[in-house]
Design an enzyme around this catalytic site. Structure first.
Site, short mmCIF file in Angstrom:
data_model
loop_
_atom_site.label_atom_id
_atom_site.label_comp_id
_atom_site.label_asym_id
_atom_site.label_seq_id
_atom_site.Cartn_x
_atom_site.Cartn_y
_atom_site.Cartn_z
N HIS A 151 0.82 -1.33 0.32
CA HIS A 151 -0.42 -0.36 0.30
C HIS A 151 0.58 1.39 0.11
CE1 HIS A 151 -3.70 -2.21 1.38
NE2 HIS A 151 -3.98 -2.19 0.44
N GLY A 168 -3.20 -1.46 -7.82
CA GLY A 168 -3.80 -2.36 -6.91
C GLY A 168 -5.22 -2.36 -7.38
N ASP A 215 -4.38 -6.49 -7.64
CA ASP A 215 -4.79 -7.45 -6.05
C ASP A 215 -5.85 -8.49 -6.79
OD1 ASP A 215 -3.90 -5.43 -4.75
OD2 ASP A 215 -4.81 -5.31 -3.79
N ASP A 217 -1.26 -1.75 4.78
CA ASP A 217 -1.24 -0.87 5.84
C ASP A 217 -2.82 -0.87 6.62
OD1 ASP A 217 -1.07 1.41 7.35
OD2 ASP A 217 -1.02 3.22 5.98
N HIS A 219 -10.21 -0.01 -2.05
CA HIS A 219 -10.40 -1.64 -2.88
C HIS A 219 -10.18 -2.47 -1.52
CE1 HIS A 219 -5.39 -0.34 -2.31
NE2 HIS A 219 -6.02 -1.83 -2.75
N ASP A 257 -10.89 -5.73 -2.36
CA ASP A 257 -9.74 -6.56 -2.59
C ASP A 257 -8.69 -7.27 -2.23
OD1 ASP A 257 -11.21 -5.68 -5.19
OD2 ASP A 257 -10.14 -4.17 -5.30
N ARG A 297 -7.28 -14.12 1.35
CA ARG A 297 -7.96 -15.08 2.05
C ARG A 297 -7.42 -16.46 0.32
NH1 ARG A 297 -12.33 -17.41 -1.08
NH2 ARG A 297 -12.93 -18.56 -0.28
#
Length: 149
Positions: free
Chosen positions: A17, A64, A69, A89, A96, A99, A105
């Site tokens: 980030h 991203g 991402d 961060d 986003h 995302d 995940r």
């Protein structure tokens, strides 16, 4: 249980980030020699900064917030990324954010080594598995895929 063999030459995705890009660049500079032994991939701006500042080749995807991402997540699901270094961060909401959560995940679903901070990234890059072959166990999702709704 299914398995995935990670070869000695890994594909490492680097993501950061905005407020963590300096941390990732500094970490990558410290570990430049180790990173140079692998294939690097990154979201847009992060990849450009690594190439410019460290003179390492990086396959750059979208930024991203523009889908980078999600691109990395798709490549993890396809078995094309072996390791994820994602300095996110925790103190700032991201536009986003779904995302970001999806990327973390999918890394868990496909059991790839992930680091979200400098200390964990240091442990990962210095692991004997980083430059050797490693067989990762994958959860068998056949029952889930074949369930009847």
């Amino acid at each position: 249980m299914t398995q995935k063999k990670l070869e000695a030459n890994k594909t490492i995705a680097l993501v950061a980030h905005d407020h963590r890009k300096d941390d990732l660049i500094k970490w990558a500079a410290t570990n430049k020699e180790a990173l140079a032994q692998h294939n690097l991939m990154a979201t847009g701006t992060t990849g450009r900064l690594i190439e410019e500042q460290l003179n390492l080749p990086v396959r750059k995807l979208l930024s991203g917030p523009l889908g980078g991402d999600q691109q990395i997540g798709a490549l993890i699901a396809q078995g094309e990324i072996d390791v994820l270094i994602f300095f996110w961060d925790p103190m700032e909401a991201q536009p986003h954010d779904p995302d970001v959560k999806a990327l973390l995940r999918v890394g868990i679903v496909w059991n790839i080594p992930m680091a979200c901070d400098v200390a964990t990234a240091d442990f990962l890059i210095s692991s004997p598995y980083m430059n050797g072959i490693y067989t990762a166990a994958l959860t068998d999702y056949d029952e889930y895929k074949n369930r009847k709704l």
